[in-house]
Design an enzyme around this catalytic site. Structure first.
Site, PDB file in Angstrom:
ATOM      1  N   TYR A  98       0.800  -1.228   0.000  1.00  0.00           N
ATOM      2  CA  TYR A  98       0.000   0.000   0.000  1.00  0.00           C
ATOM      3  C   TYR A  98       0.835   1.282   0.000  1.00  0.00           C
ATOM      4  CZ  TYR A  98      -3.659  -3.340   1.067  1.00  0.00           C
ATOM      5  OH  TYR A  98      -4.521  -4.410   1.011  1.00  0.00           O
ATOM      6  N   GLU A 106     -15.423   3.718  -7.426  1.00  0.00           N
ATOM      7  CA  GLU A 106     -14.702   2.822  -6.514  1.00  0.00           C
ATOM      8  C   GLU A 106     -13.203   2.965  -6.779  1.00  0.00           C
ATOM      9  OE1 GLU A 106     -15.412  -1.191  -7.737  1.00  0.00           O
ATOM     10  OE2 GLU A 106     -14.268  -2.085  -6.098  1.00  0.00           O
ATOM     11  N   ALA A 166     -11.583  -4.147   2.548  1.00  0.00           N
ATOM     12  CA  ALA A 166     -11.915  -5.577   2.579  1.00  0.00           C
ATOM     13  C   ALA A 166     -13.392  -5.845   2.272  1.00  0.00           C
ATOM     14  CB  ALA A 166     -11.544  -6.157   3.935  1.00  0.00           C
TER      15      ALA A 166
HETATM   16  C1  DQA Z   1      -7.775  -2.302  -0.951  1.00  0.00           C
HETATM   17  C2  DQA Z   1      -7.716  -3.754  -1.454  1.00  0.00           C
HETATM   18  C3  DQA Z   1      -8.506  -4.682  -0.536  1.00  0.00           C
HETATM   19  O1  DQA Z   1      -8.420  -6.025  -1.008  1.00  0.00           O
HETATM   20  C4  DQA Z   1      -7.956  -4.633   0.874  1.00  0.00           C
HETATM   21  O2  DQA Z   1      -8.752  -5.440   1.733  1.00  0.00           O
HETATM   22  C5  DQA Z   1      -7.803  -3.258   1.392  1.00  0.00           C
HETATM   23  C6  DQA Z   1      -7.337  -2.200   0.511  1.00  0.00           C
HETATM   24  C7  DQA Z   1      -6.864  -1.363  -1.768  1.00  0.00           C
HETATM   25  O3  DQA Z   1      -7.058  -0.157  -1.682  1.00  0.00           O
HETATM   26  O4  DQA Z   1      -5.958  -1.818  -2.474  1.00  0.00           O
HETATM   27  O5  DQA Z   1      -7.959  -3.024   2.592  1.00  0.00           O
HETATM   28  O6  DQA Z   1      -9.109  -1.830  -1.073  1.00  0.00           O
END
Ligand code: DQA
Length: 144
Positions: A24, A99, A78
């Site tokens: 991330y 999204e 998630a």
């Molecule tokens: C997320 C991807 C999801 O799978 C994960 O659970 C997250 C972050 C992302 O921004 O890459 O918490 O939404």
């Protein structure tokens, strides 16, 4: 009147910066929010930003957004992969929704490769790290 946008960050996104930085990145949620706010100022739209670790709270936020907001920018985190309730709330609201994801969920574990939210979103932006958010906000502002 200035258009109003609701930004929703889902569970664990409050931990950005320390959370799995190899996936991330090192950018914190408050840095992401600062860049969204500065883009919003430039584009003359009003932002309300919320983060929640609770599915029902996110459902409530979306439910109360009707006729108050022109668009929603959401990283359901998630809940992307599990929440029929958030998907139904977005569909019921009729609010144009984008999204976003920091990571490319389609290049990760199999359980992340399905989004229950994408079918009710106008579009999805993913895989660009923190930039996914500003790209998403720009797209949303163009559309509303
Ligand atoms: C997320 C991807 C999801 O799978 C994960 O659970 C997250 C972050 C992302 O921004 O890459 O918490 O939404």
């Amino acid at each position: 009147m200035a258009k109003k946008i609701l930004v929703i960050h889902g569970p664990n996104l409050d931990l950005l910066g320390q959370r799995e930085p190899n996936i991330y990145g090192r950018v914190t949620l408050s840095q992401i929010n600062d860049s969204l706010k500065s883009l919003a100022r430039k584009k003359k739209v009003t932002l309300t930003i919320k983060q929640s670790n609770h599915e029902g709270q996110i459902v409530d936020l979306i439910g109360k957004a009707k006729s108050k907001y022109d668009g929603i920018l959401i990283n359901p985190a998630a809940y992307t992969h599990t929440s029929v309730a958030i998907r139904d709330a977005i569909a019921a609201s009729g609010i144009l929704t984008i999204e976003v994801h920091l990571s490319n969920i389609y290049s990760r574990e199999e359980f992340r490769q399905k989004s229950l939210i994408s079918p009710v979103a106008k579009g999805t932006i993913l895989g660009f790290g923190a930039k996914s958010y500003t790209l998403g906000l720009e797209a949303l502002i163009d559309l509303i």
